[in-house]
Design a protein around this motif. Structure first.
Motif, PDB file in Angstrom:
ATOM      1  N   MET A 292       0.842  -1.195   0.000  1.00  0.00           N
ATOM      2  CA  MET A 292       0.000   0.000   0.000  1.00  0.00           C
ATOM      3  C   MET A 292       0.884   1.254   0.000  1.00  0.00           C
ATOM      4  N   SER A 293       0.330   2.356  -0.493  1.00  0.00           N
ATOM      5  CA  SER A 293       1.086   3.605  -0.539  1.00  0.00           C
ATOM      6  C   SER A 293       1.102   4.264   0.843  1.00  0.00           C
ATOM      7  N   ARG A 294       1.978   5.242   1.020  1.00  0.00           N
ATOM      8  CA  ARG A 294       2.011   5.987   2.274  1.00  0.00           C
ATOM      9  C   ARG A 294       0.699   6.720   2.511  1.00  0.00           C
ATOM     10  N   GLU A 295       0.104   7.206   1.439  1.00  0.00           N
ATOM     11  CA  GLU A 295      -1.191   7.881   1.559  1.00  0.00           C
ATOM     12  C   GLU A 295      -2.256   6.917   2.066  1.00  0.00           C
ATOM     13  N   GLU A 296      -2.242   5.674   1.565  1.00  0.00           N
ATOM     14  CA  GLU A 296      -3.211   4.670   2.014  1.00  0.00           C
ATOM     15  C   GLU A 296      -2.966   4.281   3.469  1.00  0.00           C
ATOM     16  N   ILE A 297      -1.707   4.184   3.857  1.00  0.00           N
ATOM     17  CA  ILE A 297      -1.379   3.897   5.258  1.00  0.00           C
ATOM     18  C   ILE A 297      -1.912   5.013   6.152  1.00  0.00           C
ATOM     19  N   GLY A 298      -1.684   6.266   5.729  1.00  0.00           N
ATOM     20  CA  GLY A 298      -2.164   7.403   6.497  1.00  0.00           C
ATOM     21  C   GLY A 298      -3.675   7.412   6.624  1.00  0.00           C
ATOM     22  N   ASN A 299      -4.355   7.122   5.531  1.00  0.00           N
ATOM     23  CA  ASN A 299      -5.814   7.083   5.560  1.00  0.00           C
ATOM     24  C   ASN A 299      -6.299   6.024   6.551  1.00  0.00           C
ATOM     25  N   TYR A 300      -5.689   4.859   6.511  1.00  0.00           N
ATOM     26  CA  TYR A 300      -6.076   3.753   7.398  1.00  0.00           C
ATOM     27  C   TYR A 300      -5.841   4.108   8.861  1.00  0.00           C
ATOM     28  N   LEU A 301      -4.718   4.786   9.140  1.00  0.00           N
ATOM     29  CA  LEU A 301      -4.343   5.096  10.520  1.00  0.00           C
ATOM     30  C   LEU A 301      -4.872   6.438  11.014  1.00  0.00           C
ATOM     31  N   GLY A 302      -5.560   7.167  10.145  1.00  0.00           N
ATOM     32  CA  GLY A 302      -6.070   8.473  10.548  1.00  0.00           C
ATOM     33  C   GLY A 302      -4.993   9.536  10.606  1.00  0.00           C
ATOM     34  N   LEU A 303      -3.991   9.420   9.723  1.00  0.00           N
ATOM     35  CA  LEU A 303      -2.878  10.363   9.676  1.00  0.00           C
ATOM     36  C   LEU A 303      -2.745  10.937   8.272  1.00  0.00           C
ATOM     37  N   THR A 304      -2.058  12.061   8.145  1.00  0.00           N
ATOM     38  CA  THR A 304      -1.821  12.636   6.836  1.00  0.00           C
ATOM     39  C   THR A 304      -0.649  11.924   6.159  1.00  0.00           C
ATOM     40  N   LEU A 305      -0.575  12.077   4.865  1.00  0.00           N
ATOM     41  CA  LEU A 305       0.545  11.535   4.101  1.00  0.00           C
ATOM     42  C   LEU A 305       1.858  12.091   4.633  1.00  0.00           C
ATOM     43  N   GLU A 306       1.875  13.377   4.914  1.00  0.00           N
ATOM     44  CA  GLU A 306       3.093  14.027   5.396  1.00  0.00           C
ATOM     45  C   GLU A 306       3.542  13.450   6.744  1.00  0.00           C
ATOM     46  N   THR A 307       2.582  13.169   7.621  1.00  0.00           N
ATOM     47  CA  THR A 307       2.917  12.616   8.938  1.00  0.00           C
ATOM     48  C   THR A 307       3.521  11.226   8.808  1.00  0.00           C
ATOM     49  N   VAL A 308       2.926  10.388   7.961  1.00  0.00           N
ATOM     50  CA  VAL A 308       3.450   9.042   7.754  1.00  0.00           C
ATOM     51  C   VAL A 308       4.867   9.097   7.195  1.00  0.00           C
ATOM     52  N   SER A 309       5.083   9.940   6.185  1.00  0.00           N
ATOM     53  CA  SER A 309       6.410  10.065   5.581  1.00  0.00           C
ATOM     54  C   SER A 309       7.422  10.574   6.598  1.00  0.00           C
ATOM     55  N   ARG A 310       7.016  11.556   7.402  1.00  0.00           N
ATOM     56  CA  ARG A 310       7.915  12.128   8.411  1.00  0.00           C
ATOM     57  C   ARG A 310       8.300  11.083   9.453  1.00  0.00           C
ATOM     58  N   LEU A 311       7.340  10.293   9.889  1.00  0.00           N
ATOM     59  CA  LEU A 311       7.616   9.300  10.919  1.00  0.00           C
ATOM     60  C   LEU A 311       8.483   8.159  10.391  1.00  0.00           C
ATOM     61  N   LEU A 312       8.248   7.745   9.157  1.00  0.00           N
ATOM     62  CA  LEU A 312       9.098   6.704   8.571  1.00  0.00           C
ATOM     63  C   LEU A 312      10.536   7.199   8.452  1.00  0.00           C
ATOM     64  N   SER A 313      10.689   8.450   8.054  1.00  0.00           N
ATOM     65  CA  SER A 313      12.040   9.043   7.973  1.00  0.00           C
ATOM     66  C   SER A 313      12.662   9.131   9.355  1.00  0.00           C
ATOM     67  N   ARG A 314      11.881   9.521  10.345  1.00  0.00           N
ATOM     68  CA  ARG A 314      12.382   9.611  11.720  1.00  0.00           C
ATOM     69  C   ARG A 314      12.810   8.232  12.233  1.00  0.00           C
ATOM     70  N   PHE A 315      11.989   7.206  11.983  1.00  0.00           N
ATOM     71  CA  PHE A 315      12.339   5.850  12.418  1.00  0.00           C
ATOM     72  C   PHE A 315      13.642   5.392  11.766  1.00  0.00           C
ATOM     73  N   ALA A 316      13.837   5.787  10.500  1.00  0.00           N
ATOM     74  CA  ALA A 316      15.067   5.413   9.792  1.00  0.00           C
ATOM     75  C   ALA A 316      16.276   6.112  10.409  1.00  0.00           C
ATOM     76  N   LYS A 317      16.131   7.401  10.715  1.00  0.00           N
ATOM     77  CA  LYS A 317      17.234   8.157  11.320  1.00  0.00           C
ATOM     78  C   LYS A 317      17.598   7.615  12.701  1.00  0.00           C
TER      79      LYS A 317
END
Length: 246
Positions: free
Chosen positions: A189-214
């Motif tokens: 699934m895309s980041r946008e779809e993950i965000g929709n499922y979790l009640g988060l924005t696309l930007e929040t999902v992308s930011r958190l994945l980047s943070r987890f990587a860092k």
């Protein structure tokens, strides 16, 4: 366009399918399992992005995903879409319609997908013949209800960091059950779809994945994910829960 495939003696059936142990309910004798697998007489191929069934369609069968993946979603009158679930190979689709006798969501293929068809009329007849089968399907329905409750809990009680961490760990567990690596997998699934499922924005999902990587918790490249520290993700969830209590 959907492609219907009728099975014959030469077709791969549940007993010889690599995912048969996942789709077929446990607790049945070999002969009972054989009787159940005899009911699978058809498969359907669903191209990526194709609507498989929609809200209100009569529930005539449940479907076991043989390959690929699906998502279910709802849409209100204003056009807002809420994704309610992601389904992987070896998992059952259509269980949410049992109470009403009709599908309660729209199902769409995330990729080219093939499902095995188990008609309810055949299943109903067999449950009278094999009482244990009905008990096993009640257990499966119970797990589906639990999944829905967990989503509500995630949206209502978890912070954004917890939601994404929990989502990744849940996928890890499901891929493990499929016999795949628990630490490295592809997001269907895309980041946008993950965000929709979790009640988060696309930007929040992308930011958190980047943070987890860092932070060294994951490594991610496009949709390829490697979990470097599942214990770290679990600790993140526990830490956020403890912080909220304080």
């Amino acid at each position: 366009m959907l492609k219907h495939l009728l099975l014959n003696k030469e077709s791969i059936h549940c007993s010889t399918c690599m995912l048969g142990h996942l789709c077929v309910p446990g607790g049945l004798t070999p002969s009972e399992t054989h009787r159940l697998t005899e009911l699978i007489k058809e498969r359907i191929r669903i191209p990526k992005g194709t609507l498989f069934f929609k809200v209100g369609d009569p529930l005539t069968a449940i479907y076991s995903i043989r390959s690929g993946s699906m998502k279910t979603q709802l849409e209100n009158e204003s056009g807002h879409v809420q994704i309610t679930g992601f389904f992987l190979a070896g998992e059952l689709l259509g269980l949410d319609g049992f109470s009403e006798g009709a599908h309660l969501s729209n199902a769409i293929a995330l990729e080219d997908t093939e499902v095995c068809v188990l008609k309810l009329s055949d299943l109903d007849a067999l449950t009278h013949e094999i009482p244990a089968l009905q008990h096993q399907f009640w257990k499966i329905l119970s797990k589906e209800i639990s999944r829905s409750h967990n989503l509500v809990l995630s949206l209502g009680a978890m912070r954004s960091e917890q939601r994404v961490a929990s989502f990744l760990l849940n996928l890890s567990t499901r891929f493990t059950n499929l016999g795949y690596s628990p630490n490295e997998f592809i997001l269907r699934m895309s980041r946008e779809e993950i965000g929709n499922y979790l009640g988060l924005t696309l930007e929040t999902v992308s930011r958190l994945l980047s943070r987890f990587a860092k932070e060294g918790l994951i490594r991610i490249h496009q949709r390829q994910v490697q979990l470097l520290s599942k214990s770290g993700l679990n600790d993140l969830i526990k830490h956020e829960q403890n912080s909220k209590k304080k």
